[in-house]
Enzyme design. Sequence first.
Site, PDB file in Angstrom:
ATOM      1  N   ASP A  23     -49.376  19.728  -3.535  1.00 44.41           N
ATOM      2  CA  ASP A  23     -48.435  18.898  -4.541  1.00 44.41           C
ATOM      3  C   ASP A  23     -47.004  19.748  -4.486  1.00 44.41           C
ATOM      4  OD1 ASP A  23     -47.785  17.085  -6.525  1.00 44.41           O
ATOM      5  OD2 ASP A  23     -48.137  18.905  -7.801  1.00 44.41           O
ATOM      6  N   ASP A  25     -44.207  19.165  -7.442  1.00 46.26           N
ATOM      7  CA  ASP A  25     -43.791  19.527  -8.754  1.00 46.26           C
ATOM      8  C   ASP A  25     -44.760  20.136  -9.566  1.00 46.26           C
ATOM      9  OD1 ASP A  25     -40.844  18.267  -9.183  1.00 46.26           O
ATOM     10  OD2 ASP A  25     -41.943  16.817  -7.817  1.00 46.26           O
TER      11      ASP A  25
HETATM   12  O1  G3P Z   1     -46.201  16.765  -8.728  1.00 46.09           O
HETATM   13  P1  G3P Z   1     -45.380  15.725  -7.691  1.00 46.09           P
HETATM   14  O2  G3P Z   1     -44.881  16.644  -6.583  1.00 46.09           O
HETATM   15  O3  G3P Z   1     -46.294  14.816  -7.388  1.00 46.09           O
HETATM   16  O4  G3P Z   1     -44.242  14.928  -8.496  1.00 46.09           O
HETATM   17  C1  G3P Z   1     -44.397  14.037  -9.228  1.00 46.09           C
HETATM   18  C2  G3P Z   1     -43.166  13.874 -10.375  1.00 46.09           C
HETATM   19  O5  G3P Z   1     -41.945  13.692  -9.340  1.00 46.09           O
HETATM   20  C3  G3P Z   1     -42.841  14.790 -11.310  1.00 46.09           C
HETATM   21  O6  G3P Z   1     -43.986  14.651 -12.232  1.00 46.09           O
HETATM   22 MG    MG Z   2     -47.438  18.110  -9.515  1.00 41.41          MG
END
Ligand code: G3P
Ligand code: MG
Length: 244
Positions: A23, A25
């Site tokens: 992942d 963020d």
């Molecule tokens: O956590 P990620 O990388 O899937 O990012 C999701 C959103 O952009 C932020 O919560």
């Molecule tokens: Mg994330």
Amino acid sequence: MANPCTVPDAPSTRPTITHVIFDMDGLLLDTEKFYTEVQEIILARYNKTFDWSLKAKMMGKKAIEAARVFVEETGISDSLSAEDFLLEREEMLRTMFPTSELMPGASRLIRHLHANGIPICVATGSHRRHFELKTQRHGELFSLMHHIVLGDDPEVKQGKPSPDVFLAAAKRFEGGPVDPQKILVFEDAPSGVLAAKNAGMSVVMVPDPRLDSSFHQTADQVLSSLMDFNPSEWSLPPFDKAAN
Ligand SMILES: O=P(O)(O)OC[C@H](O)CO
Ligand SMILES: [Mg+2]
């Protein structure tokens, strides 16, 4: 209930891992704090406070999906539409994202897996424009990824907790699709952990300590930091002791 650093499954019962999906963020980059900050600012205007039960419902999702949760759960949808919320927060986020920092242990783990020939990739809810801003200062590290699947990818019909983004990521490895059972996902968000499990993958959760621990239960392992990850527990090459 699994607490940080506990190991719900004995390592011997775990599948053999050959591929890893990260992942972005809140897991590789410290960008979740920016979302929190702008959402606090916007809600203050309505005399409301942003808390971690709402944060837990939004994080990991595609922007428009998270925006709908925000305006509906806070009861402000009559005053602010999900679309207008996105426009308003965009101005603030645009200046914040280029200052993103790596989370502790992210660089060490990515470089270790890459150096040992373990195929790695990113699967994020972030769309292309935000991804570019967030990774501006981290291009070299992200270039070690075999591929990157973004939230606005045509194959990602629904955001996390749908498995779409992880299944698309599994397909795009060399010789893919890779058997989900051989894939280990690293996630920080409840929706992301569920998405990985919905895709049939194993998942290590590295949650923010402010997230309620009831969200830990779905993960196969919960760690306080990527620094605490032990590759040997997942049949991955061990860290070189001299390098630590
Ligand atoms: O956590 P990620 O990388 O899937 O990012 C999701 C959103 O952009 C932020 O919560
Ligand atoms: Mg994330």
